[in-house]
Design an enzyme around this catalytic site. Structure first.
Site, PDB file in Angstrom:
ATOM      1  N   HIS A 186     -37.705  -7.632  34.038  1.00  0.00           N
ATOM      2  CA  HIS A 186     -38.861  -7.405  33.168  1.00  0.00           C
ATOM      3  C   HIS A 186     -38.608  -7.993  31.785  1.00  0.00           C
ATOM      4  O   HIS A 186     -37.500  -7.875  31.242  1.00  0.00           O
ATOM      5  CB  HIS A 186     -39.128  -5.909  33.022  1.00  0.00           C
ATOM      6  CG  HIS A 186     -39.414  -5.238  34.329  1.00  0.00           C
ATOM      7  ND1 HIS A 186     -40.675  -5.185  34.869  1.00  0.00           N
ATOM      8  CD2 HIS A 186     -38.596  -4.612  35.202  1.00  0.00           C
ATOM      9  CE1 HIS A 186     -40.635  -4.550  36.030  1.00  0.00           C
ATOM     10  NE2 HIS A 186     -39.377  -4.181  36.256  1.00  0.00           N
ATOM     11  N   HIS A 189     -39.995 -12.960  37.939  1.00  0.00           N
ATOM     12  CA  HIS A 189     -39.611 -11.544  38.002  1.00  0.00           C
ATOM     13  C   HIS A 189     -38.429 -11.485  38.967  1.00  0.00           C
ATOM     14  O   HIS A 189     -37.952 -12.514  39.431  1.00  0.00           O
ATOM     15  CB  HIS A 189     -40.852 -10.786  38.515  1.00  0.00           C
ATOM     16  CG  HIS A 189     -40.688  -9.303  38.630  1.00  0.00           C
ATOM     17  ND1 HIS A 189     -40.131  -8.528  37.647  1.00  0.00           N
ATOM     18  CD2 HIS A 189     -41.063  -8.439  39.623  1.00  0.00           C
ATOM     19  CE1 HIS A 189     -40.148  -7.260  38.045  1.00  0.00           C
ATOM     20  NE2 HIS A 189     -40.697  -7.178  39.228  1.00  0.00           N
ATOM     21  N   ASP A 196     -45.891  -7.829  37.118  1.00  0.00           N
ATOM     22  CA  ASP A 196     -44.584  -7.723  36.443  1.00  0.00           C
ATOM     23  C   ASP A 196     -44.113  -9.117  36.077  1.00  0.00           C
ATOM     24  O   ASP A 196     -44.305 -10.062  36.839  1.00  0.00           O
ATOM     25  CB  ASP A 196     -43.566  -7.066  37.377  1.00  0.00           C
ATOM     26  CG  ASP A 196     -43.749  -5.562  37.470  1.00  0.00           C
ATOM     27  OD1 ASP A 196     -44.568  -5.014  36.702  1.00  0.00           O
ATOM     28  OD2 ASP A 196     -43.083  -4.930  38.313  1.00  0.00           O
ATOM     29  N   HIS A 201     -45.504  -1.692  44.139  1.00  0.00           N
ATOM     30  CA  HIS A 201     -46.767  -2.434  44.183  1.00  0.00           C
ATOM     31  C   HIS A 201     -47.333  -2.533  45.604  1.00  0.00           C
ATOM     32  O   HIS A 201     -48.510  -2.789  45.765  1.00  0.00           O
ATOM     33  CB  HIS A 201     -46.578  -3.832  43.574  1.00  0.00           C
ATOM     34  CG  HIS A 201     -46.220  -3.774  42.121  1.00  0.00           C
ATOM     35  ND1 HIS A 201     -47.129  -4.005  41.121  1.00  0.00           N
ATOM     36  CD2 HIS A 201     -45.068  -3.431  41.501  1.00  0.00           C
ATOM     37  CE1 HIS A 201     -46.541  -3.838  39.940  1.00  0.00           C
ATOM     38  NE2 HIS A 201     -45.284  -3.490  40.152  1.00  0.00           N
ATOM     39  N   GLU A 203     -47.676  -5.536  31.456  1.00  0.00           N
ATOM     40  CA  GLU A 203     -46.675  -4.539  31.866  1.00  0.00           C
ATOM     41  C   GLU A 203     -45.722  -4.163  30.728  1.00  0.00           C
ATOM     42  O   GLU A 203     -45.412  -4.990  29.879  1.00  0.00           O
ATOM     43  CB  GLU A 203     -45.898  -5.041  33.089  1.00  0.00           C
ATOM     44  CG  GLU A 203     -44.903  -6.162  32.793  1.00  0.00           C
ATOM     45  CD  GLU A 203     -43.493  -5.760  33.168  1.00  0.00           C
ATOM     46  OE1 GLU A 203     -43.166  -4.554  33.108  1.00  0.00           O
ATOM     47  OE2 GLU A 203     -42.706  -6.659  33.513  1.00  0.00           O
TER      48      GLU A 203
END
Lengths: 556, 556
Positions: free
Chosen positions: B369, B142, B164, B79, B196
């Site tokens: 995730h 996350h 995420d 990212h 996501e």
């Protein structure tokens, strides 16, 4: 008369310990050597351009007259893949069960050496006499039919080699593991057990192949159009279950991929695979039939880029194409290293509109190797005095050692070997004693063993940053430059983006050569090394890359 | 005044769909473009020598004046990894939460562009005004702290980008997912949700990070000598749990690996990581302390060959070495493609006598995730009219679509995009409309985007079979050979094994050149191509290899 020094039993691995693949073991007593298996393995990503790896057999070549036979436990590549290369250098009779022999014959035919090879079929009741060593066998089961474990009677005692095995009590082909025979062998006393370690890290008991059959059936039952199913060609049990699922859903069956056709042909001829009359049709014919009437067995379950499944997924198979609504079953788990290739195929298949069944949760694969409880069962049946875990990387051998200790083998009686280590038994003592030559022989094209570290190191450098070649023409009489250097690169930078850089390189090389000429330095090696070093620095500063630099001096 | 044609909302991915990594999305309304994330990804094995892949940003470069801001969801490489490369070409203010900014600053410093960049800290309560687009945020959790989801208010309606996320209700750092806020956003109406898909194939609910903490504690409790623990440096929650386990067992803590030192420093400075006074010691100091008093946090849990764990395993770390009886914990699962490297390390560690805890059964890793139930929870909370699954390869996006359909999103309202596809909302309609440029930009050393297919194809050929160079000196006036060709190879065959072959090559080249001279063929390209073709056949027949053949003609 045998010399005192020869009255000893030697056991060694030429391949298969601290690695997965190229299994090859030897037993020697005096002038009698017996080989067990001769496998190959595929190169990892560091062995650029290499096709195959086989064991180093120099010990056998320097003891040719002693080698009495090659006994093969089963027909997987990591047990038979090296045989043609061995036989080209060493005449030795090969002993194997029926299906194993059939698969070996295909290889020997491809290498053009089938006719001059002595092949002898054995089964679990055979007895082979190799002088001081006698071989007997027992049935095991695994992901291919006709697997044998081997029992060696030697003057020092009994040595058992398990081959690959699991304990599938409900095998698809009724080839039951010969537990009573194993118990009997153990009861009579085993000096050394060599047992496979592939799944030594896995707790529990490996499920029966029948479980896969149930899930294949279920998937076929749900399919509304064609079913493509990919699995290891050599897993004849699974092929049989696919045939049965196709039969139950009134589908014809087509085969895609050379090894699938080869194995099905041999397995059918030898009676290991029963396919109803008329069920097998050519792919071209199947492509014309109503989709709900067609099943296709194909190679490529490991994502191999040239195999049928990969070609189907990227729509460049010659004979068939995937259509929206087709079901694709990948009945195999990816071997470590192959995950990305398999994932890419799944993505492509989804893009084509196929329904895809894959992954470990689908239960369309079970291992062919026994898990921890089965390894303990084998150890318990055999009750060996000494134990050598084989077939596996170090962590697997290590876990297998822990299992052996747990069932009562003494720690000091367990040997974790490197390929080439020799275990010796003499005067009632078993111990590590020295080494024999071992290693990996690399096969690249027609070359066997002619690729070494230098070539591989060069390939690695070439693969990362390419090459830059600069040709320097020196005057034969005066030793000075006669023209501008000629510089070419490949795999380094785009030529159109690098004119300024090339100009700078040529100016630099010219300056270096002129300076050295002025300083009366004429040794070509010195000139070349100076150019390599100074140019390397310039290129790294400009690009942060380190291409191979190759100055070539021409005298004109 | 805005033209009619510009009264529309555009949503596109520049990276992150049909792939894992280099996430980058844009939202545009009229003259306002907002970027979400700018990640990088690592090359796969086919991109030889490439260091990094970043998104193609040519669309942004040709709309420079419209780009109002870059909003970053969190501080992972996929990212933020592309940010320095973006900022070198495009001046744009960067908005991110505290820890994310800290990690971005490290990168900008390394690239020497920290001072000229406008960085603005945001949190879940921030509101950013980009003309027609307003941004608000919500907290998610996350595997790194300070993660944000983004809510865009646009004239067409609300667009939500989740970043995420998982739903960890018992997070280590008390950063709870902002479920009430999410519910509120959903209640007020969401036009498009981008969510996501990393774990869309995984059933159930991802366990809490606390589970890992419990297992780390247990392992530390059993260790009798030093503990080495390797995990993702950016997983600050996990680092905190390691610190606490070390504290409970009275151990000092040392850090090995540049990214571990970087992240710990930043996270500590910003208050995300609390380490007791005096606990952190330099590795050299730790090496001298009693083993039961030492814990070491190191990089390399993915088996990266240059990272600390790999160096420790192969006993070439500068500062520390693994001793028999040390415990090594790998608190991460290998990402597909890294399994072999990790296995090799485990083997080496066992060989050194270490106790190794690794693998998915060890429960020393949980995913960052959300699994299927969490993805459905997010969809249910947001109740979007339209849905775009993001972050994932095609099969993951596909599974995420199935989940969205299951919770009630209409099939025709779900878009699976390719990078570059544009989703447009105008006049109350949302639809696919055209494409913008997108693709992968390859970074190799200092070169960005200067490596293309030609260079990579060359590297592939070079890596497989090497190169053979033959230098042909032609007389400037008469055009005939002035001396024997000079032939050199690299990565092809051993030189000492190939004298006969080299001789044959030189004779062949001489014959070809002489023949062409006789036939009055003087175009260098024709001569070169003829040599390439005919020599290629000879080399393949002799070796079954296809080295790159590079004839170089010199005029003297």
């Amino acid at each position: 008369m045998m010399a005192e020094s020869e009255k000893r039993l030697l056991i060694a691995a030429l391949g298969g310990v601290n690695e997965i693949g190229k299994n090859m073991y030897i037993l020697q007593y005096g002038d009698d050597i017996v080989i067990i298996d001769c496998g190959s393995k595929f190169p990892d990503e560091t062995l650029l351009g290499i096709d195959l790896i086989i064991p180093d057999i120099s010990y056998l070549l320097s003891n040719q007259d002693k080698v009495k036979g090659l006994v093969v436990t089963h027909g997987h590549e990591d047990h038979i893949g090296g045989i043609p290369y061995l036989l080209k250098q060493l005449q030795v009779p090969v002993y194997a069960s029926r299906l194993t022999l059939g698969l070996i014959e295909i290889k020997l035919k491809e290498h053009g050496i089938l006719r001059e090879t002595v092949l002898q079929r054995i089964d679990a009741d055979s007895v082979l006499d190799f002088g001081t060593i006698t071989c007997r066998f027992f049935n095991t089961n695994h992901s291919i039919p006709d697997c044998l474990g081997v029992v060696f009677d030697t003057p020092e005692g009994v040595v058992v080699h398990t081959g690959d095995f699991k304990f599938d009590m409900t095998p698809v082909n009724k080839q039951y593991p010969d537990i009573h025979k194993m118990a009997d062998i153990g009861k009579r006393g085993v000096l050394v057990l060599l047992s496979e370690s592939t799944n030594a890290e896995r707790p529990g008991f490996t499920p029966s192949e029948r479980l896969v059959g149930a899930h294949i059936d279920e998937a076929f039952g749900k399919a509304e159009r064609r079913v493509f199913i990919s699995t290891f060609a050599s897993n004849v049990h699974r092929l049989q279950q696919v045939v049965e699922a196709a039969e139950r859903t009134n589908r014809v069956l087509s085969l895609l991929g050379r090894s699938m056709v080869n194995v099905v042909t041999v397995a059918q001829e030898l009676g290991y695979l029963t396919i109803p009359e008329g069920m097998l049709v050519e792919p071209e014919e199947a492509a014309k039939m109503p989709p709900e009437k067609v099943a296709v067995l194909c190679t490529g379950s490991q994502g191999e880029p040239m195999a049928a499944l990969s070609r189907l997924a990227s729509t460049n198979h010659r004979q068939m194409e995937i259509q929206a609504g087709d079901m694709v079953i990948i009945a195999a788990n990816p071997i470590p290293g192959n995950e990305r290739n398999v994932s890419r195929i799944v993505d492509n298949l989804y893009t084509l509109g196929a329904q895809v069944i894959y992954g470990s949760r689908s239960e369309l694969h079970v291992s062919g190797h026994g898990s921890q409880e089965e390894l303990k069962l084998m150890l318990t049946l055999m009750k060996p005095d000494y134990f050598i875990p084989i077939h596996g990387e170090f962590r697997m051998l290590h876990q297998h050692r822990i299992l052996a200790e747990a069932v009562g083998v003494r720690s000091s009686h367990i040997f974790i070997l490197n390929n080439g280590d020799v275990v010796e038994s003499s005067d009632g003592k078993v111990r590590l004693s020295g080494r024999i030559p071992s290693g990996q022989t690399l096969v690249d094209g027609l070359g066997i063993g002619d690729i070494g570290n230098v070539v591989l190191r060069d390939r690695r450098q070439l693969s990362a940053d390419g090459i830059l070649i600069t040709v320097i023409s020196l005057c034969k009489t005066e030793g000075k430059l006669v023209s501008e250097p000629e510089t070419v690169s490949r795999g380094f930078v785009y030529v159109r983006d690098s004119e300024t850089l090339l100009k700078e390189i040529n100016q630099h090389v010219t300056a270096v050569v002129n300076k050295m000429h002025e300083d009366n330095i004429n040794q070509w090696n010195v000139i070349k090394q100076t150019i390599k070093d100074s140019l390397g620095k310039i290129l790294y500063a400009r690009t942060k890359r380190r291409p191979m630099i190759l100055p070539i001096i021409i005298e004109v």
